[in-house]
Design a protein around this motif. Structure first.
Motif, PDB file in Angstrom:
ATOM      1  N   UNK A  43      13.578   8.284   4.410  1.00 23.23           N
ATOM      2  CA  UNK A  43      13.212   8.603   3.030  1.00 23.23           C
ATOM      3  C   UNK A  43      14.217   7.998   2.049  1.00 23.23           C
ATOM      4  N   UNK A  44      13.742   7.762   0.842  1.00 26.03           N
ATOM      5  CA  UNK A  44      14.581   7.211  -0.220  1.00 26.03           C
ATOM      6  C   UNK A  44      14.783   8.261  -1.305  1.00 26.03           C
ATOM      7  N   UNK A  45      15.940   8.213  -1.957  1.00 26.17           N
ATOM      8  CA  UNK A  45      16.258   9.161  -3.025  1.00 26.17           C
ATOM      9  C   UNK A  45      16.395   8.402  -4.335  1.00 26.17           C
ATOM     10  N   UNK A  46      15.684   8.863  -5.345  1.00 29.55           N
ATOM     11  CA  UNK A  46      15.787   8.314  -6.697  1.00 29.55           C
ATOM     12  C   UNK A  46      16.505   9.348  -7.554  1.00 29.55           C
TER      13      UNK A  46
ATOM     14  N   UNK B 253       0.124   7.101 -11.196  1.00 29.67           N
ATOM     15  CA  UNK B 253       0.355   5.869 -10.433  1.00 29.67           C
ATOM     16  C   UNK B 253      -0.309   5.950  -9.060  1.00 29.67           C
ATOM     17  N   UNK B 254      -0.521   7.171  -8.584  1.00 29.43           N
ATOM     18  CA  UNK B 254      -1.116   7.345  -7.261  1.00 29.43           C
ATOM     19  C   UNK B 254      -0.088   7.479  -6.162  1.00 29.43           C
ATOM     20  N   UNK B 255       1.131   7.897  -6.533  1.00 29.18           N
ATOM     21  CA  UNK B 255       2.185   8.075  -5.539  1.00 29.18           C
ATOM     22  C   UNK B 255       1.787   9.189  -4.582  1.00 29.18           C
ATOM     23  N   UNK B 256       1.876   8.902  -3.293  1.00 30.53           N
ATOM     24  CA  UNK B 256       1.378   9.839  -2.290  1.00 30.53           C
ATOM     25  C   UNK B 256       2.508  10.650  -1.671  1.00 30.53           C
ATOM     26  N   UNK B 257       3.435   9.964  -1.035  1.00 27.34           N
ATOM     27  CA  UNK B 257       4.492  10.651  -0.284  1.00 27.34           C
ATOM     28  C   UNK B 257       5.737  10.799  -1.152  1.00 27.34           C
ATOM     29  N   UNK B 258       5.769  11.881  -1.912  1.00 30.95           N
ATOM     30  CA  UNK B 258       6.935  12.115  -2.759  1.00 30.95           C
ATOM     31  C   UNK B 258       7.129  13.610  -2.978  1.00 30.95           C
TER      32      UNK B 258
ATOM     33  N   UNK C 159       0.841  -1.189   0.000  1.00 29.88           N
ATOM     34  CA  UNK C 159       0.000   0.000   0.000  1.00 29.88           C
ATOM     35  C   UNK C 159       0.880   1.244   0.000  1.00 29.88           C
ATOM     36  N   UNK C 160       0.534   2.201  -0.825  1.00 28.80           N
ATOM     37  CA  UNK C 160       1.322   3.427  -0.888  1.00 28.80           C
ATOM     38  C   UNK C 160       1.159   4.273   0.366  1.00 28.80           C
ATOM     39  N   UNK C 161       0.110   4.028   1.127  1.00 24.73           N
ATOM     40  CA  UNK C 161      -0.120   4.811   2.339  1.00 24.73           C
ATOM     41  C   UNK C 161       0.915   4.504   3.416  1.00 24.73           C
ATOM     42  N   UNK C 162       1.479   3.294   3.387  1.00 28.17           N
ATOM     43  CA  UNK C 162       2.467   2.914   4.406  1.00 28.17           C
ATOM     44  C   UNK C 162       3.880   2.913   3.838  1.00 28.17           C
ATOM     45  N   UNK C 163       4.036   3.342   2.599  1.00 29.17           N
ATOM     46  CA  UNK C 163       5.356   3.375   1.978  1.00 29.17           C
ATOM     47  C   UNK C 163       6.159   4.561   2.505  1.00 29.17           C
ATOM     48  N   UNK C 164       7.481   4.433   2.564  1.00 26.00           N
ATOM     49  CA  UNK C 164       8.313   5.566   3.006  1.00 26.00           C
ATOM     50  C   UNK C 164       8.290   6.693   1.984  1.00 26.00           C
ATOM     51  N   UNK C 165       8.739   7.866   2.409  1.00 26.55           N
ATOM     52  CA  UNK C 165       8.790   9.005   1.507  1.00 26.55           C
ATOM     53  C   UNK C 165       9.843   8.812   0.424  1.00 26.55           C
TER      54      UNK C 165
ATOM     55  N   UNK D 127      22.425  19.803   2.526  1.00 30.54           N
ATOM     56  CA  UNK D 127      21.394  20.800   2.830  1.00 30.54           C
ATOM     57  C   UNK D 127      19.988  20.207   2.819  1.00 30.54           C
ATOM     58  N   UNK D 128      19.879  18.893   2.730  1.00 29.80           N
ATOM     59  CA  UNK D 128      18.567  18.267   2.578  1.00 29.80           C
ATOM     60  C   UNK D 128      17.745  18.355   3.859  1.00 29.80           C
ATOM     61  N   UNK D 129      16.443  18.338   3.682  1.00 30.23           N
ATOM     62  CA  UNK D 129      15.517  18.307   4.816  1.00 30.23           C
ATOM     63  C   UNK D 129      14.785  16.969   4.888  1.00 30.23           C
TER      64      UNK D 129
END
Length: 237
Positions: A162-165, A104-109, A69-75, A155-157
């Motif tokens: 979180x994952x970086x692509x 796709x319905x990506x939520x936390x990005x 589920x995208x709701x429980x996926x990390x940022x 300088x990231x927040x």
């Protein structure tokens, strides 16, 4: 006709005798000659890993299905690095990539553009821009993309979870790509991964360079997939 050759070489060594390189060429030249011969074996590890990767893994995989589920996926931070020389290209690709995430319905990005020159990106509140200062230098003296990405890290927040692509300015995401990324980050089996990149999906501007870049497709399918999936290390990156 019959060709006759003398069995005596100019160096004084007979053809039927065992040649002793050190005596004939001297130690320094012998070392150089053997070193040059062994250079032919340098690509051997790459060839072995690439061949195993092509033979051991299915290169015609079916489309991935979202297993979490995208709701429980990390940022997820989709980080695009650019010099900013082609702002319109960056802008259009950002718009398309955000649209793909929404489809796709990506939520936390968020989509972050790391650039040396400011780019007009008043597109979406989820699109951020990080401009690298001209005077910024890294501790190792890194340049170009490495320099820009290091500044973004410093300088990231983002949160630690979180994952970086990482994307280049010309790279476009696909639905299947995002499904694969979501499955990967939720599996939690590895901390680094690399996906397949393809070329010539749209208008081909230069056929020669497109064909040359297509070599990377085979490398992704064979060499890199074997190293990451089996050895769990990007040995040849």
């Amino acid at each position: 006709g019959v060709n006759l050759f003398s069995t005596q070489l100019k160096s004084g060594v007979k053809l039927d005798d065992e040649i002793k390189p050190i005596e004939v060429y001297g130690l320094p030249l012998t070392i150089i000659l053997y070193f040059l011969r062994l250079l032919a074996l340098l690509p051997l590890p790459v060839i072995i890993c690439h061949t195993i990767g092509i033979l051991a893994f299915n290169v015609f995989k079916e489309k991935p299905e979202l297993r979490y589920s995208q709701l429980v996926s990390p940022g997820i931070c989709i980080r695009v690095v650019t010099r900013g020389d082609f702002p319109e290209l960056v802008r259009q690709n950002v718009i398309r990539n955000v649209a793909t995430c929404d489809r796709v319905g990506l939520v936390k990005f968020i989509l972050e553009v790391v650039t040396d020159k400011p780019v007009p990106l008043d597109i979406d509140p989820r699109v951020h821009q990080t401009v690298v200062p001209e005077k910024y230098t890294t501790s190792t003296g890194a340049m170009y993309k490495s320099r820009a990405l290091q500044y973004a890290l410093e300088t990231t927040s983002l949160n630690e979870s979180d994952w970086i692509v990482h994307l280049d300015e010309e790279t476009l995401l696909t639905d299947n790509c995002l499904y694969g990324i979501l499955n990967f980050v939720n599996d939690g089996q590895s901390q680094i991964g690399q996906g397949l990149i393809t070329y010539g999906n749209e208008n081909v501007v230069n056929l020669v360079t497109t064909l040359a870049d297509s070599i990377r497709v085979g490398t992704d399918l064979g060499l890199l997939r074997f190293c990451l999936k089996t050895l769990h290390a990007p040995l040849f990156l």
